[in-house]
Design a protein around this motif. Sequence first.
Motif, PDB file in Angstrom:
ATOM      1  N   ASP A   1      33.773  41.214  25.959  1.00 55.93           N
ATOM      2  CA  ASP A   1      34.511  40.415  26.938  1.00 55.93           C
ATOM      3  C   ASP A   1      33.550  39.654  27.850  1.00 55.93           C
ATOM      4  O   ASP A   1      33.784  38.479  28.178  1.00 55.93           O
ATOM      5  CB  ASP A   1      35.416  41.311  27.791  1.00 55.93           C
ATOM      6  N   GLY A   2      32.488  40.327  28.264  1.00 54.50           N
ATOM      7  CA  GLY A   2      31.492  39.672  29.110  1.00 54.50           C
ATOM      8  C   GLY A   2      30.818  38.512  28.404  1.00 54.50           C
ATOM      9  O   GLY A   2      30.618  37.440  28.990  1.00 54.50           O
ATOM     10  N   LEU A   3      30.473  38.720  27.132  1.00 53.66           N
ATOM     11  CA  LEU A   3      29.861  37.648  26.350  1.00 53.66           C
ATOM     12  C   LEU A   3      30.795  36.448  26.220  1.00 53.66           C
ATOM     13  O   LEU A   3      30.387  35.297  26.356  1.00 53.66           O
ATOM     14  CB  LEU A   3      29.501  38.167  24.950  1.00 53.66           C
ATOM     15  N   ARG A   4      32.069  36.721  25.979  1.00 48.90           N
ATOM     16  CA  ARG A   4      33.041  35.637  25.800  1.00 48.90           C
ATOM     17  C   ARG A   4      33.300  34.886  27.104  1.00 48.90           C
ATOM     18  O   ARG A   4      33.282  33.649  27.136  1.00 48.90           O
ATOM     19  CB  ARG A   4      34.354  36.218  25.275  1.00 48.90           C
ATOM     20  N   ASP A   5      33.496  35.628  28.177  1.00 52.04           N
ATOM     21  CA  ASP A   5      33.892  34.995  29.437  1.00 52.04           C
ATOM     22  C   ASP A   5      32.768  34.204  30.089  1.00 52.04           C
ATOM     23  O   ASP A   5      33.029  33.311  30.910  1.00 52.04           O
ATOM     24  CB  ASP A   5      34.397  36.059  30.419  1.00 52.04           C
ATOM     25  N   ILE A   6      31.526  34.530  29.756  1.00 49.55           N
ATOM     26  CA  ILE A   6      30.394  33.849  30.391  1.00 49.55           C
ATOM     27  C   ILE A   6      30.108  32.490  29.750  1.00 49.55           C
ATOM     28  O   ILE A   6      29.369  31.669  30.332  1.00 49.55           O
ATOM     29  CB  ILE A   6      29.124  34.732  30.330  1.00 49.55           C
TER      30      ILE A   6
ATOM     31  N   ALA B   1      29.152  37.449  39.884  1.00 53.66           N
ATOM     32  CA  ALA B   1      30.363  36.861  40.481  1.00 53.66           C
ATOM     33  C   ALA B   1      31.539  36.946  39.516  1.00 53.66           C
ATOM     34  O   ALA B   1      32.676  37.217  39.922  1.00 53.66           O
ATOM     35  CB  ALA B   1      30.096  35.409  40.870  1.00 53.66           C
ATOM     36  N   LEU B   2      31.263  36.729  38.217  1.00 53.25           N
ATOM     37  CA  LEU B   2      32.335  36.790  37.225  1.00 53.25           C
ATOM     38  C   LEU B   2      32.904  38.199  37.119  1.00 53.25           C
ATOM     39  O   LEU B   2      34.127  38.382  36.999  1.00 53.25           O
ATOM     40  CB  LEU B   2      31.801  36.334  35.862  1.00 53.25           C
ATOM     41  N   MET B   3      32.043  39.200  37.179  1.00 50.45           N
ATOM     42  CA  MET B   3      32.506  40.587  37.114  1.00 50.45           C
ATOM     43  C   MET B   3      33.477  40.892  38.252  1.00 50.45           C
ATOM     44  O   MET B   3      34.549  41.467  38.034  1.00 50.45           O
ATOM     45  CB  MET B   3      31.307  41.541  37.181  1.00 50.45           C
ATOM     46  N   HIS B   4      33.125  40.468  39.468  1.00 45.26           N
ATOM     47  CA  HIS B   4      33.999  40.729  40.610  1.00 45.26           C
ATOM     48  C   HIS B   4      35.274  39.897  40.552  1.00 45.26           C
ATOM     49  O   HIS B   4      36.344  40.367  40.969  1.00 45.26           O
ATOM     50  CB  HIS B   4      33.241  40.469  41.909  1.00 45.26           C
ATOM     51  N   ALA B   5      35.177  38.682  40.031  1.00 44.83           N
ATOM     52  CA  ALA B   5      36.371  37.842  39.902  1.00 44.83           C
ATOM     53  C   ALA B   5      37.360  38.455  38.916  1.00 44.83           C
ATOM     54  O   ALA B   5      38.582  38.464  39.165  1.00 44.83           O
ATOM     55  CB  ALA B   5      35.981  36.439  39.448  1.00 44.83           C
TER      56      ALA B   5
ATOM     57  N   ARG C   1      41.303  40.199  39.446  1.00 44.50           N
ATOM     58  CA  ARG C   1      42.485  39.843  38.653  1.00 44.50           C
ATOM     59  C   ARG C   1      43.087  41.053  37.939  1.00 44.50           C
ATOM     60  O   ARG C   1      44.035  40.917  37.178  1.00 44.50           O
ATOM     61  CB  ARG C   1      42.112  38.783  37.613  1.00 44.50           C
ATOM     62  N   GLY C   2      42.505  42.220  38.161  1.00 46.29           N
ATOM     63  CA  GLY C   2      43.052  43.430  37.570  1.00 46.29           C
ATOM     64  C   GLY C   2      42.486  43.787  36.214  1.00 46.29           C
ATOM     65  O   GLY C   2      43.009  44.689  35.548  1.00 46.29           O
ATOM     66  N   HIS C   3      41.413  43.126  35.776  1.00 48.94           N
ATOM     67  CA  HIS C   3      40.800  43.419  34.473  1.00 48.94           C
ATOM     68  C   HIS C   3      39.718  44.488  34.612  1.00 48.94           C
ATOM     69  O   HIS C   3      39.120  44.647  35.682  1.00 48.94           O
ATOM     70  CB  HIS C   3      40.186  42.151  33.875  1.00 48.94           C
TER      71      HIS C   3
ATOM     72  N   TRP D   1      29.123  47.400  31.601  1.00 46.23           N
ATOM     73  CA  TRP D   1      28.934  46.754  30.299  1.00 46.23           C
ATOM     74  C   TRP D   1      29.444  45.320  30.279  1.00 46.23           C
ATOM     75  O   TRP D   1      28.959  44.491  29.522  1.00 46.23           O
ATOM     76  CB  TRP D   1      29.593  47.586  29.197  1.00 46.23           C
ATOM     77  N   TYR D   2      30.404  45.022  31.127  1.00 45.63           N
ATOM     78  CA  TYR D   2      30.861  43.632  31.261  1.00 45.63           C
ATOM     79  C   TYR D   2      29.731  42.787  31.860  1.00 45.63           C
ATOM     80  O   TYR D   2      29.466  41.677  31.393  1.00 45.63           O
ATOM     81  CB  TYR D   2      32.098  43.576  32.162  1.00 45.63           C
TER      82      TYR D   2
END
Length: 237
Positions: A18-23, A123-127, A131-133, A138-139
Amino acid sequence: MAVQQITALPGARSQLMDGLRDILPLAVGVAVYGLAFGLLAAQAQMDGLQTGVMGTIVFAGSSQIIAVERLVTGAGAGAALLAGLALNLRLLLITASLRDELAGRPWWQVLLGVHLATDENWALMHAMRARGHRAGYWYLVGGGLGLVAVWVLATVAGASVATAVPEPKALGMDFAFTAAFIAILRSLWSGRAMLLPWGVSIATVLLAGLLTPLDPTWTLILGGAAGAAIAGVLGND
């Protein structure tokens, strides 16, 4: 062994992916100033291999750029290193905020998390959490791996292109550094809370440059340290 430990942890693999995709959308911007850094590195007589190794080991975009820029302008290695470290002082605050994510982990996971922590994936991890994810250690690592891969590939490509072009300045390629640094500054802006630290940094650099005989390298170091100190004080309030 490390890969087996990752896949054995519940949810670790899914968070990593998920981290790889969202970044990826953020990685596009990283690629742009990665190319610019590669052009600058070539001016410092660094080849593609040296640029790639530096990007993998250091992995600090803005700090790498300012350090190499100082080398290009004739500053010594020590001054360039200090300038890069001063600009990256904000990462001390980021890694300090990861205490819960790093607590109780093996030493290699702690080092990996600290090394891969950047403004973007932090910042993406906290965002995503807001949102409840599910977004934890690991993210963060997944996003960091995506960023470091894009950064290294882009910097190597930039350095390789620059060495293949006889006169980069004739094509306006030297302006890429300025454009990339503007893009970096924009990406670091996170709202009005940054106004005071940035203002203090700018004022410190200007006053030190006008009122003291210090080399620009040292004025940058003073400005970065002053801004980081203000940000740290505000963060503790």
